[in-house]
Scaffold this active site. Sequence first.
Site, PDB file in Angstrom:
ATOM      1  N   VAL A  62       0.815  -1.227   0.000  1.00 13.97           N
ATOM      2  CA  VAL A  62       0.000   0.000   0.000  1.00 13.97           C
ATOM      3  C   VAL A  62       0.843   1.269   0.000  1.00 13.97           C
ATOM      4  O   VAL A  62       0.306   2.378  -0.149  1.00 13.97           O
ATOM      5  CB  VAL A  62      -1.006   0.040   1.186  1.00 13.97           C
ATOM      6  CG1 VAL A  62      -1.997  -1.109   1.094  1.00 13.97           C
ATOM      7  CG2 VAL A  62      -0.283   0.056   2.531  1.00 13.97           C
ATOM      8  N   TYR A 154       3.763   5.383  16.008  1.00 15.63           N
ATOM      9  CA  TYR A 154       2.497   4.712  15.681  1.00 15.63           C
ATOM     10  C   TYR A 154       1.318   5.618  16.053  1.00 15.63           C
ATOM     11  O   TYR A 154       0.384   5.795  15.267  1.00 15.63           O
ATOM     12  CB  TYR A 154       2.438   3.381  16.432  1.00 15.63           C
ATOM     13  CG  TYR A 154       1.197   2.565  16.194  1.00 15.63           C
ATOM     14  CD1 TYR A 154       1.017   1.861  15.000  1.00 15.63           C
ATOM     15  CD2 TYR A 154       0.192   2.473  17.160  1.00 15.63           C
ATOM     16  CE1 TYR A 154      -0.116   1.098  14.788  1.00 15.63           C
ATOM     17  CE2 TYR A 154      -0.946   1.716  16.955  1.00 15.63           C
ATOM     18  CZ  TYR A 154      -1.099   1.029  15.766  1.00 15.63           C
ATOM     19  OH  TYR A 154      -2.226   0.275  15.548  1.00 15.63           O
TER      20      TYR A 154
HETATM   21  N1  LIG Z   1      -4.241  -5.625  16.867  1.00 18.85           N
HETATM   22  C1  LIG Z   1      -4.491  -4.524  17.548  1.00 18.85           C
HETATM   23  O1  LIG Z   1      -4.486  -4.528  18.795  1.00 18.85           O
HETATM   24  C2  LIG Z   1      -4.761  -3.235  16.822  1.00 18.85           C
HETATM   25  C3  LIG Z   1      -5.230  -2.152  17.568  1.00 18.85           C
HETATM   26  C4  LIG Z   1      -5.500  -0.963  16.918  1.00 18.85           C
HETATM   27  C5  LIG Z   1      -5.316  -0.858  15.566  1.00 18.85           C
HETATM   28  N2  LIG Z   1      -4.829  -1.913  14.854  1.00 18.85           N
HETATM   29  C6  LIG Z   1      -4.652  -1.750  13.413  1.00 18.85           C
HETATM   30  O2  LIG Z   1      -5.386  -2.763  12.753  1.00 18.85           O
HETATM   31  C7  LIG Z   1      -4.867  -2.933  11.445  1.00 18.85           C
HETATM   32  C8  LIG Z   1      -4.719  -4.408  11.160  1.00 18.85           C
HETATM   33  O3  LIG Z   1      -3.730  -4.952  12.022  1.00 18.85           O
HETATM   34  P1  LIG Z   1      -3.862  -6.396  12.685  1.00 18.85           P
HETATM   35  O4  LIG Z   1      -3.934  -6.185  14.148  1.00 18.85           O
HETATM   36  O5  LIG Z   1      -4.901  -7.184  12.012  1.00 18.85           O
HETATM   37  O6  LIG Z   1      -2.386  -6.966  12.415  1.00 18.85           O
HETATM   38  P2  LIG Z   1      -1.846  -8.044  11.365  1.00 18.85           P
HETATM   39  O7  LIG Z   1      -0.362  -7.872  11.414  1.00 18.85           O
HETATM   40  O8  LIG Z   1      -2.460  -9.364  11.629  1.00 18.85           O
HETATM   41  O9  LIG Z   1      -2.419  -7.525   9.965  1.00 18.85           O
HETATM   42  C9  LIG Z   1      -1.826  -6.493   9.229  1.00 18.85           C
HETATM   43  C10 LIG Z   1      -1.804  -6.891   7.767  1.00 18.85           C
HETATM   44  O10 LIG Z   1      -1.311  -5.780   6.995  1.00 18.85           O
HETATM   45  C11 LIG Z   1      -0.404  -6.285   6.035  1.00 18.85           C
HETATM   46  N3  LIG Z   1       0.519  -5.225   5.640  1.00 18.85           N
HETATM   47  C12 LIG Z   1       1.494  -4.649   6.384  1.00 18.85           C
HETATM   48  N4  LIG Z   1       2.164  -3.741   5.662  1.00 18.85           N
HETATM   49  C13 LIG Z   1       1.589  -3.755   4.438  1.00 18.85           C
HETATM   50  C14 LIG Z   1       1.834  -3.051   3.246  1.00 18.85           C
HETATM   51  N5  LIG Z   1       2.831  -2.149   3.162  1.00 18.85           N
HETATM   52  N6  LIG Z   1       1.042  -3.284   2.169  1.00 18.85           N
HETATM   53  C15 LIG Z   1       0.055  -4.199   2.237  1.00 18.85           C
HETATM   54  N7  LIG Z   1      -0.208  -4.921   3.333  1.00 18.85           N
HETATM   55  C16 LIG Z   1       0.549  -4.688   4.420  1.00 18.85           C
HETATM   56  C17 LIG Z   1       0.296  -7.446   6.721  1.00 18.85           C
HETATM   57  O11 LIG Z   1       0.915  -8.318   5.789  1.00 18.85           O
HETATM   58  C18 LIG Z   1      -0.856  -8.073   7.490  1.00 18.85           C
HETATM   59  O12 LIG Z   1      -1.517  -9.072   6.723  1.00 18.85           O
HETATM   60  C19 LIG Z   1      -3.569  -2.128  11.407  1.00 18.85           C
HETATM   61  O13 LIG Z   1      -3.792  -0.891  10.762  1.00 18.85           O
HETATM   62  C20 LIG Z   1      -3.255  -1.901  12.869  1.00 18.85           C
HETATM   63  O14 LIG Z   1      -2.460  -0.764  13.085  1.00 18.85           O
HETATM   64  C21 LIG Z   1      -4.574  -3.118  15.454  1.00 18.85           C
END
Ligand SMILES: NC(=O)c1ccc[n+]([C@@H]2O[C@H](COP(=O)([O-])OP(=O)(O)OC[C@H]3O[C@@H](n4cnc5c(N)ncnc54)[C@H](O)[C@@H]3O)[C@@H](O)[C@H]2O)c1
Length: 263
Positions: A62, A154
Amino acid sequence: MAGRLAGKVAVITGGASGIGEATARLFASEGAHVLIADRDASRGPWVASEIGEAARFVQTDVRFGEDVQGMFAAADEAWGRIDVIYNNAGVGGDEGNVRDCPEDRYNLISDVNIRGVWLGMKYGIPHLERAGGGSIIVTASIAAITGVAGVAAYCASKGAVVAMVRAAAGEWASKHIRINCICPGSISTGQGSRSEEQIEQSRQYFANYNPVGRSGEPIDIANAALFLASDASSLITGQKLVVDGGWTSLDARYVEVMGKRFP
Ligand SMILES: NC(=O)c1ccc[n+]([C@@H]2O[C@H](COP(=O)([O-])OP(=O)(O)OC[C@H]3O[C@@H](n4cnc5c(N)ncnc54)[C@H](O)[C@@H]3O)[C@@H](O)[C@H]2O)c1
Protein backbone atom coordinates in the site's frame (compact mmCIF):
# COMPACT_ATOMS: atom_id res chain seq x y z
CA MET A 1 -26.71 -14.26 -2.27
CA ALA A 2 -28.69 -12.53 0.45
CA GLY A 3 -26.88 -10.63 3.17
CA ARG A 4 -26.13 -7.17 4.44
CA LEU A 5 -23.57 -6.63 1.65
CA ALA A 6 -25.34 -8.51 -1.11
CA GLY A 7 -24.15 -7.37 -4.53
CA LYS A 8 -21.38 -5.16 -3.16
CA VAL A 9 -17.68 -5.35 -4.02
CA ALA A 10 -15.16 -4.65 -1.25
CA VAL A 11 -11.41 -4.09 -1.40
CA ILE A 12 -9.66 -4.87 1.88
CA THR A 13 -6.00 -4.02 2.46
CA GLY A 14 -4.12 -6.07 5.02
CA GLY A 15 -6.69 -8.77 4.33
CA ALA A 16 -4.27 -11.67 4.69
CA SER A 17 -4.38 -11.82 8.48
CA GLY A 18 -5.85 -10.48 11.71
CA ILE A 19 -8.57 -7.87 11.44
CA GLY A 20 -8.48 -7.74 7.63
CA GLU A 21 -8.83 -11.50 7.28
CA ALA A 22 -11.77 -11.63 9.72
CA THR A 23 -13.41 -8.80 7.79
CA ALA A 24 -12.89 -10.49 4.41
CA ARG A 25 -14.51 -13.67 5.72
CA LEU A 26 -17.42 -11.76 7.29
CA PHE A 27 -18.04 -9.54 4.26
CA ALA A 28 -18.09 -12.60 1.97
CA SER A 29 -20.52 -14.36 4.30
CA GLU A 30 -22.78 -11.29 3.98
CA GLY A 31 -22.87 -11.54 0.20
CA ALA A 32 -19.95 -9.33 -0.89
CA HIS A 33 -17.20 -10.05 -3.37
CA VAL A 34 -13.88 -9.29 -1.66
CA LEU A 35 -10.51 -8.37 -3.08
CA ILE A 36 -7.85 -9.20 -0.52
CA ALA A 37 -4.87 -6.90 -1.02
CA ASP A 38 -1.80 -7.59 1.06
CA ARG A 39 1.97 -7.68 0.71
CA ASP A 40 1.92 -11.21 2.19
CA ALA A 41 1.83 -13.46 -0.88
CA SER A 42 1.79 -16.72 1.06
CA ARG A 43 -1.10 -16.24 3.48
CA GLY A 44 -3.20 -13.95 1.28
CA PRO A 45 -3.94 -16.50 -1.47
CA TRP A 46 -4.72 -19.12 1.16
CA VAL A 47 -7.33 -16.87 2.83
CA ALA A 48 -8.87 -16.12 -0.58
CA SER A 49 -9.05 -19.81 -1.45
CA GLU A 50 -10.64 -20.59 1.92
CA ILE A 51 -13.37 -18.05 1.21
CA GLY A 52 -13.87 -19.45 -2.28
CA GLU A 53 -15.43 -17.96 -5.40
CA ALA A 54 -16.32 -14.67 -3.74
CA ALA A 55 -12.69 -13.74 -3.02
CA ARG A 56 -9.52 -12.94 -4.92
CA PHE A 57 -6.03 -12.02 -3.79
CA VAL A 58 -3.71 -9.42 -5.28
CA GLN A 59 -0.25 -8.88 -3.87
CA THR A 60 -0.13 -5.22 -2.95
CA ASP A 61 2.18 -2.92 -1.06
CA VAL A 62 0.00 0.00 0.00
CA ARG A 63 3.01 2.32 0.09
CA PHE A 64 3.16 2.39 -3.69
CA GLY A 65 0.63 4.13 -5.95
CA GLU A 66 1.08 1.64 -8.77
CA ASP A 67 0.23 -1.27 -6.47
CA VAL A 68 -2.82 0.51 -5.07
CA GLN A 69 -4.10 1.35 -8.56
CA GLY A 70 -3.48 -2.27 -9.50
CA MET A 71 -5.59 -3.67 -6.66
CA PHE A 72 -8.52 -1.45 -7.62
CA ALA A 73 -8.14 -2.36 -11.30
CA ALA A 74 -8.18 -6.06 -10.36
CA ALA A 75 -11.43 -5.71 -8.39
CA ASP A 76 -13.02 -3.64 -11.13
CA GLU A 77 -11.98 -6.14 -13.78
CA ALA A 78 -13.28 -9.10 -11.76
CA TRP A 79 -16.63 -7.70 -10.68
CA GLY A 80 -17.21 -4.48 -12.63
CA ARG A 81 -17.57 -2.08 -9.68
CA ILE A 82 -16.24 -1.17 -6.24
CA ASP A 83 -18.53 -0.17 -3.38
CA VAL A 84 -16.46 -0.54 -0.22
CA ILE A 85 -12.80 0.21 0.47
CA TYR A 86 -11.34 -0.89 3.77
CA ASN A 87 -7.92 0.74 4.23
CA ASN A 88 -6.81 -1.54 7.03
CA ALA A 89 -3.16 -2.49 6.41
CA GLY A 90 -0.90 -1.15 9.12
CA VAL A 91 2.39 -1.68 10.90
CA GLY A 92 3.96 -0.54 14.13
CA GLY A 93 3.47 -0.78 17.82
CA ASP A 94 6.94 -2.14 18.53
CA GLU A 95 9.17 0.70 17.34
CA GLY A 96 10.34 2.10 20.66
CA ASN A 97 10.19 5.58 22.11
CA VAL A 98 10.92 8.83 20.28
CA ARG A 99 14.65 8.74 21.11
CA ASP A 100 15.18 5.08 20.22
CA CYS A 101 12.92 4.55 17.19
CA PRO A 102 15.20 4.32 14.12
CA GLU A 103 14.47 6.77 11.29
CA ASP A 104 13.77 4.01 8.78
CA ARG A 105 11.25 2.43 11.15
CA TYR A 106 9.53 5.81 11.54
CA ASN A 107 9.42 6.16 7.77
CA LEU A 108 7.91 2.70 7.30
CA ILE A 109 5.16 3.35 9.86
CA SER A 110 4.38 6.69 8.31
CA ASP A 111 4.41 5.33 4.74
CA VAL A 112 2.16 2.34 5.43
CA ASN A 113 -0.21 3.87 7.96
CA ILE A 114 -0.64 7.37 6.50
CA ARG A 115 0.50 7.37 2.86
CA GLY A 116 -1.08 3.93 2.31
CA VAL A 117 -4.46 5.20 3.52
CA TRP A 118 -4.14 8.38 1.45
CA LEU A 119 -3.34 6.35 -1.69
CA GLY A 120 -6.32 4.09 -0.94
CA MET A 121 -8.56 7.16 -0.95
CA LYS A 122 -6.84 8.91 -3.86
CA TYR A 123 -7.10 5.99 -6.26
CA GLY A 124 -10.24 4.43 -4.78
CA ILE A 125 -12.53 7.46 -4.85
CA PRO A 126 -12.86 7.57 -8.68
CA HIS A 127 -14.15 3.97 -8.58
CA LEU A 128 -16.71 4.84 -5.89
CA GLU A 129 -17.77 7.89 -7.88
CA ARG A 130 -18.42 5.65 -10.89
CA ALA A 131 -20.51 3.34 -8.68
CA GLY A 132 -22.61 6.33 -7.56
CA GLY A 133 -21.18 6.33 -4.03
CA GLY A 134 -19.78 3.96 -1.46
CA SER A 135 -18.07 3.55 1.88
CA ILE A 136 -14.44 4.01 2.81
CA ILE A 137 -13.32 2.64 6.16
CA VAL A 138 -9.92 3.13 7.79
CA THR A 139 -8.44 1.21 10.69
CA ALA A 140 -7.07 3.85 13.06
CA SER A 141 -6.50 2.97 16.73
CA ILE A 142 -7.17 4.08 20.27
CA ALA A 143 -3.52 5.20 19.98
CA ALA A 144 -5.04 8.21 18.18
CA ILE A 145 -7.10 9.01 21.26
CA THR A 146 -4.94 8.24 24.27
CA GLY A 147 -1.15 8.44 24.59
CA VAL A 148 0.55 5.06 24.41
CA ALA A 149 4.04 5.66 25.77
CA GLY A 150 6.75 3.87 23.79
CA VAL A 151 5.05 4.00 20.40
CA ALA A 152 4.87 7.70 19.56
CA ALA A 153 5.44 7.12 15.84
CA TYR A 154 2.50 4.71 15.68
CA CYS A 155 0.29 7.09 17.70
CA ALA A 156 1.16 9.95 15.35
CA SER A 157 0.29 7.89 12.28
CA LYS A 158 -3.08 6.87 13.65
CA GLY A 159 -3.88 10.42 14.75
CA ALA A 160 -3.07 11.55 11.23
CA VAL A 161 -5.57 9.22 9.58
CA VAL A 162 -8.35 10.25 11.97
CA ALA A 163 -7.77 13.83 10.81
CA MET A 164 -7.58 12.70 7.16
CA VAL A 165 -10.90 10.87 7.48
CA ARG A 166 -12.65 13.97 8.83
CA ALA A 167 -11.39 16.20 6.02
CA ALA A 168 -11.97 13.69 3.23
CA ALA A 169 -15.49 12.91 4.49
CA GLY A 170 -16.37 16.58 4.02
CA GLU A 171 -14.91 16.58 0.52
CA TRP A 172 -16.89 13.60 -0.76
CA ALA A 173 -20.18 13.56 1.16
CA SER A 174 -22.09 15.22 -1.67
CA LYS A 175 -20.97 12.37 -3.97
CA HIS A 176 -22.51 9.82 -1.56
CA ILE A 177 -19.09 8.58 -0.49
CA ARG A 178 -18.97 8.07 3.26
CA ILE A 179 -15.58 7.94 5.00
CA ASN A 180 -15.19 6.72 8.58
CA CYS A 181 -12.59 5.09 10.75
CA ILE A 182 -12.55 2.47 13.45
CA CYS A 183 -10.38 2.86 16.54
CA PRO A 184 -9.72 -0.63 17.91
CA GLY A 185 -8.44 -1.21 21.40
CA SER A 186 -6.23 -4.22 21.98
CA ILE A 187 -7.18 -6.94 19.49
CA SER A 188 -5.75 -10.47 19.58
CA THR A 189 -3.74 -10.49 16.34
CA GLY A 190 -0.10 -10.90 15.40
CA GLN A 191 0.30 -7.13 14.95
CA GLY A 192 3.93 -6.08 15.31
CA SER A 193 5.07 -9.71 14.82
CA ARG A 194 3.69 -10.80 18.19
CA SER A 195 4.08 -14.48 19.02
CA GLU A 196 1.13 -16.68 20.05
CA GLU A 197 2.41 -16.50 23.62
CA GLN A 198 2.48 -12.69 23.56
CA ILE A 199 -1.01 -12.59 22.08
CA GLU A 200 -2.29 -14.83 24.88
CA GLN A 201 -0.58 -12.68 27.55
CA SER A 202 -2.19 -9.58 26.09
CA ARG A 203 -5.57 -11.35 25.95
CA GLN A 204 -5.31 -12.18 29.67
CA TYR A 205 -4.19 -8.66 30.59
CA PHE A 206 -7.09 -7.00 28.85
CA ALA A 207 -9.53 -9.55 30.23
CA ASN A 208 -8.55 -8.15 33.64
CA TYR A 209 -8.54 -4.47 32.76
CA ASN A 210 -11.12 -3.93 30.04
CA PRO A 211 -14.44 -2.90 31.59
CA VAL A 212 -16.23 -5.53 29.48
CA GLY A 213 -14.00 -8.22 31.02
CA ARG A 214 -12.44 -9.57 27.83
CA SER A 215 -9.90 -8.60 25.22
CA GLY A 216 -10.86 -7.70 21.65
CA GLU A 217 -10.90 -10.29 18.87
CA PRO A 218 -10.63 -9.61 15.13
CA ILE A 219 -14.34 -10.37 14.64
CA ASP A 220 -15.21 -7.43 16.93
CA ILE A 221 -13.61 -5.04 14.45
CA ALA A 222 -14.97 -6.94 11.45
CA ASN A 223 -18.48 -6.43 12.84
CA ALA A 224 -17.88 -2.70 13.17
CA ALA A 225 -16.54 -2.61 9.60
CA LEU A 226 -19.63 -4.49 8.40
CA PHE A 227 -21.86 -1.83 9.94
CA LEU A 228 -19.87 1.00 8.33
CA ALA A 229 -19.77 -0.81 4.98
CA SER A 230 -23.49 -1.52 4.93
CA ASP A 231 -26.40 0.77 4.18
CA ALA A 232 -27.34 0.59 7.88
CA SER A 233 -24.80 3.39 8.49
CA SER A 234 -25.92 5.58 5.57
CA LEU A 235 -26.15 8.76 7.69
CA ILE A 236 -22.71 8.32 9.25
CA THR A 237 -19.60 9.97 7.81
CA GLY A 238 -16.42 11.60 9.11
CA GLN A 239 -16.60 9.66 12.36
CA LYS A 240 -14.36 7.46 14.44
CA LEU A 241 -15.99 4.40 15.95
CA VAL A 242 -14.14 3.29 19.08
CA VAL A 243 -14.24 -0.50 19.63
CA ASP A 244 -12.18 -1.09 22.75
CA GLY A 245 -14.28 -2.80 25.42
CA GLY A 246 -14.48 0.49 27.29
CA TRP A 247 -10.69 0.82 27.67
CA THR A 248 -10.49 4.53 26.79
CA SER A 249 -13.46 5.29 29.03
CA LEU A 250 -11.58 4.01 32.07
CA ASP A 251 -8.42 5.20 33.80
CA ALA A 252 -6.46 1.95 34.13
CA ARG A 253 -4.49 3.40 37.06
CA TYR A 254 -7.73 3.50 39.00
CA VAL A 255 -8.10 -0.25 38.53
CA GLU A 256 -4.48 -0.78 39.65
CA VAL A 257 -4.94 1.27 42.80
CA MET A 258 -8.47 0.28 43.76
CA GLY A 259 -8.40 -3.34 42.66
CA LYS A 260 -10.65 -5.06 40.25
CA ARG A 261 -14.11 -3.70 40.86
CA PHE A 262 -16.22 -5.20 38.16
CA PRO A 263 -19.31 -6.85 39.57
N1 LIG B 1 -4.24 -5.63 16.87
C1 LIG B 1 -4.49 -4.52 17.55
O1 LIG B 1 -4.49 -4.53 18.80
C2 LIG B 1 -4.76 -3.24 16.82
C3 LIG B 1 -5.23 -2.15 17.57
C4 LIG B 1 -5.50 -0.96 16.92
C5 LIG B 1 -5.32 -0.86 15.57
N2 LIG B 1 -4.83 -1.91 14.85
C6 LIG B 1 -4.65 -1.75 13.41
O2 LIG B 1 -5.39 -2.76 12.75
C7 LIG B 1 -4.87 -2.93 11.45
C8 LIG B 1 -4.72 -4.41 11.16
O3 LIG B 1 -3.73 -4.95 12.02
P1 LIG B 1 -3.86 -6.40 12.68
O4 LIG B 1 -3.93 -6.19 14.15
O5 LIG B 1 -4.90 -7.18 12.01
O6 LIG B 1 -2.39 -6.97 12.41
P2 LIG B 1 -1.85 -8.04 11.36
O7 LIG B 1 -0.36 -7.87 11.41
O8 LIG B 1 -2.46 -9.36 11.63
O9 LIG B 1 -2.42 -7.53 9.97
C9 LIG B 1 -1.83 -6.49 9.23
C10 LIG B 1 -1.80 -6.89 7.77
O10 LIG B 1 -1.31 -5.78 7.00
C11 LIG B 1 -0.40 -6.29 6.03
N3 LIG B 1 0.52 -5.23 5.64
C12 LIG B 1 1.49 -4.65 6.38
N4 LIG B 1 2.16 -3.74 5.66
C13 LIG B 1 1.59 -3.76 4.44
C14 LIG B 1 1.83 -3.05 3.25
N5 LIG B 1 2.83 -2.15 3.16
N6 LIG B 1 1.04 -3.28 2.17
C15 LIG B 1 0.05 -4.20 2.24
N7 LIG B 1 -0.21 -4.92 3.33
C16 LIG B 1 0.55 -4.69 4.42
C17 LIG B 1 0.30 -7.45 6.72
O11 LIG B 1 0.91 -8.32 5.79
C18 LIG B 1 -0.86 -8.07 7.49
O12 LIG B 1 -1.52 -9.07 6.72
C19 LIG B 1 -3.57 -2.13 11.41
O13 LIG B 1 -3.79 -0.89 10.76
C20 LIG B 1 -3.26 -1.90 12.87
O14 LIG B 1 -2.46 -0.76 13.08
C21 LIG B 1 -4.57 -3.12 15.45
